[in-house]
Design an enzyme around this catalytic site. Structure first.
Site, short mmCIF file in Angstrom:
data_model
loop_
_atom_site.label_atom_id
_atom_site.label_comp_id
_atom_site.label_asym_id
_atom_site.label_seq_id
_atom_site.Cartn_x
_atom_site.Cartn_y
_atom_site.Cartn_z
CD GLU A 76 -2.92 1.21 2.30
OE1 GLU A 76 -3.10 0.18 2.98
OE2 GLU A 76 -3.53 2.28 2.50
CE LYS A 256 -6.37 -1.05 5.79
NZ LYS A 256 -5.51 -0.28 4.88
CG ASP A 272 0.60 -16.33 12.31
OD1 ASP A 272 -0.22 -15.64 11.67
OD2 ASP A 272 0.38 -17.50 12.66
CG HIS A 370 -3.92 7.88 0.63
ND1 HIS A 370 -3.14 7.18 1.52
CD2 HIS A 370 -4.71 6.98 0.02
CE1 HIS A 370 -3.47 5.91 1.47
NE2 HIS A 370 -4.41 5.76 0.55
P1 NDP Z 1 8.55 -23.04 16.25
O1 NDP Z 1 8.11 -24.33 16.80
O2 NDP Z 1 9.00 -23.01 14.82
O3 NDP Z 1 9.74 -22.41 17.08
C1 NDP Z 1 9.79 -22.35 18.45
C2 NDP Z 1 10.99 -23.15 18.88
O4 NDP Z 1 12.18 -22.42 18.67
C3 NDP Z 1 10.96 -23.44 20.35
O5 NDP Z 1 10.11 -24.48 20.63
C4 NDP Z 1 12.42 -23.75 20.62
O6 NDP Z 1 12.63 -25.13 20.36
C5 NDP Z 1 13.17 -22.96 19.54
N1 NDP Z 1 13.94 -21.87 20.16
C6 NDP Z 1 15.24 -21.59 19.91
N2 NDP Z 1 15.64 -20.56 20.65
C7 NDP Z 1 14.61 -20.16 21.41
C8 NDP Z 1 14.42 -19.14 22.38
N3 NDP Z 1 15.41 -18.30 22.73
N4 NDP Z 1 13.20 -19.01 22.94
C9 NDP Z 1 12.19 -19.81 22.59
N5 NDP Z 1 12.30 -20.81 21.69
C10 NDP Z 1 13.51 -20.99 21.09
O7 NDP Z 1 7.45 -21.94 16.35
P2 NDP Z 1 6.54 -21.41 17.52
O8 NDP Z 1 6.25 -22.42 18.57
O9 NDP Z 1 7.14 -20.13 17.94
O10 NDP Z 1 5.22 -21.18 16.69
C11 NDP Z 1 5.16 -20.17 15.69
C12 NDP Z 1 4.63 -20.76 14.40
O11 NDP Z 1 3.37 -21.41 14.66
C13 NDP Z 1 4.33 -19.69 13.40
O12 NDP Z 1 4.82 -20.14 12.15
C14 NDP Z 1 2.81 -19.62 13.37
O13 NDP Z 1 2.36 -19.20 12.11
C15 NDP Z 1 2.42 -21.04 13.66
N6 NDP Z 1 1.11 -21.35 14.21
C16 NDP Z 1 0.24 -20.40 14.65
C17 NDP Z 1 -0.99 -20.75 15.16
C18 NDP Z 1 -1.91 -19.69 15.66
O14 NDP Z 1 -1.52 -18.53 15.78
N7 NDP Z 1 -3.17 -20.02 15.99
C19 NDP Z 1 -1.39 -22.16 15.26
C20 NDP Z 1 -0.36 -23.07 14.85
C21 NDP Z 1 0.83 -22.67 14.32
P3 NDP Z 1 13.85 -25.91 21.03
O15 NDP Z 1 14.04 -25.36 22.40
O16 NDP Z 1 13.42 -27.32 21.02
O17 NDP Z 1 15.02 -25.62 20.13
#
Ligand code: NDP
Length: 416
Positions: A76, A256, A272, A370
């Protein structure tokens, strides 16, 4: 006819099938091919091509004492100009200050057909420590990262539902996947202990424990235009803000405008935006009526105060943040190293966007600035090539409401 399900077909077979069904020309197929990024093929399903959006940088923003350049992805015109203009209006003195109240995501375990709601609530409350331990055990690494399951809340909903809300500190991640894993583990544990009907276990995007506030205090003089005093403009900004509290028709548009900036930052940071959008709009309705999420008011000292509080479920790790190559570059440009910083900067852009829009609305109206910025996109929309865009836009600049027809005429003249 290939009977293989679409999703199991090769990339070429899927593309050819679509090309045939949609009668795509060789040029159109070449466009799809030119934008194909093999690294994106595993990110989504039924991959076809990569759809690019322009990225720009908002400037003039001073957030928590630091000058920040904020990458924004948007289609936009005028959004980035407004964010930069708002940043300028709110600069000086302390600029925009941000406070992140918390960064916990909520998972919910929904029980249905509960015969004795108080008894279930009591059992859940009595077992809080165990439920938190079960949640942590489902994703043990989050504790090492400084997060983990923090608390529960039980809500009794009519007629016979109960929601067990699980609050998780998701550290630097957005946390949706890890909270879903935890919520499902807790549901499995409860089923092993009680004869209950659990309908679902899933995070809630109404992230009331992931709130960030951006605020500012500026001398009213900073709001002045060439023809209107700063005090008058500031009073009108406050009136516009009050009006967005009482009329949902206006409040939606007020919000918005704020989301124009917030979404663009969220996209640039690989996060997201659907989660952010749903959370912010739910928060705008938390009092039972949809309202503006920012407030502007004047004090006795000729100062204009602005404040924006919204839930922001963001992450600097996880999700697409490490998959989309530009995200780490954008984090560097904005000097973002923590999720709390990202929440602050994003909310600050929302506040800057808001003041720029309100100031324009209550003075010259939004269209003046705009439409000026829309001229280039109008030129592009009628087929102007890169070298022709500026000349077409210039020819349209005198029109108060330039139309597509006028843009086509201008292009013809430029090409003559
Ligand atoms: P991920 O599972 O991709 O990433 C999170 C992981 O990153 C953690 O579980 C951890 O795993 C790792 N990690 C590494 N460093 C850190 C840190 N410093 N702090 C925290 N975690 C860390 O994604 P999210 O759980 O964050 O979920 C986000 C995704 O889920 C987005 O893509 C979103 O679009 C999607 N989503 C959204 C929904 C909704 O909004 N309703 C529903 C379902 C999915 P480890 O410790 O094991 O390395």
């Amino acid at each position: 006819m290939d009977q293989t399900p679409f999703y199991r077909q090769s990339y070429g077979a899927r593309r050819d099938q679509l090309a045939q069904a949609s009668h795509l020309t060789a040029d159109q197929l070449a466009t799809l091919a030119a934008n194909r990024q093999t690294t994106d093929e595993d990110l989504i399903e039924n991959y076809l091509t990569t759809y690019g959006l322009p990225e720009g940088v908002a400037v003039n923003l001073q957030v928590d004492g630091q000058a920040v350049a904020v990458p924004m992805v948007t289609e936009e015109p005028s959004v980035i100009a407004a964010a930069s203009n708002g940043g300028r209006l709110l600069s000086g003195q302390s600029g925009i200050t941000t406070v992140v109240a918390n960064h916990e995501l909520m998972g919910q375990i929904v029980f249905q057909h509960v015969a004795d709601q108080p008894a279930l609530r009591q059992w859940l409350q009595d077992h809080e420590a165990t439920l938190l331990a079960v949640a942590d055990a489902a994703h043990p690494s989050i504790k090492r990262r400084g997060g983990g399951a923090r608390s529960i809340r039980v809500r009794l909903l009519r007629p016979d539902w109960v929601s067990l809300d699980l609050f998780v500190d998701v550290s630097e991640a957005m946390g949706a996947n890890l909270v879903n894993t935890m919520a499902e583990a807790v549901a499995t544990y409860i089923r092993s202990q009680l004869d209950v009907d659990i309908l679902m276990s899933i995070l809630s995007n109404f992230a009331t424990r992931s709130l960030v506030t951006a605020s500012c205090v500026v001398p009213v003089d900073q709001m002045k235009t060439k023809t209107i005093s700063g005090q008058t403009v500031a009073q009108r900004i406050c009136a516009a803000s009050d009006y967005a509290q009482i009329d949902p028709y206006r409040a939606v548009t007020h919000n918005k405008g704020i989301m124009n900036g917030i979404d663009a930052v969220v996209l640039a940071m690989g996060n997201d935006w659907r989660a952010v959008e749903s959370g912010v709009h739910a928060y705008a309705s938390r009092r039972g009526r949809y309202q503006g999420v920012s407030r502007w008011w004047l004090d006795d000292d000729q100062k204009l105060h602005g404040e924006l509080t919204i839930p922001l479920t963001l992450g600097v790790v996880g999700g697409a943040t490490r998959v989309l190559p530009l995200v780490s570059v954008n984090q560097l440009i904005a000097k973002v190293t923590s999720v709390r910083q990202l929440m602050g900067i994003t909310a600050a852009v929302g506040l800057a966007q808001n003041v720029a829009a309100l100031r324009a609305l209550v003075t010259d109206g939004i269209q003046k600035g705009h439409m000026h910025l829309q001229l280039k996109s109008l030129a592009l929309s009628v087929g102007a090539q890169e070298a022709e865009v500026a000349a077409v836009a210039e020819r349209l600049a005198d029109q108060t409401q330039p139309t597509i027809e006028q843009a086509q005429t201008a292009l013809t003249v430029v090409r003559a």
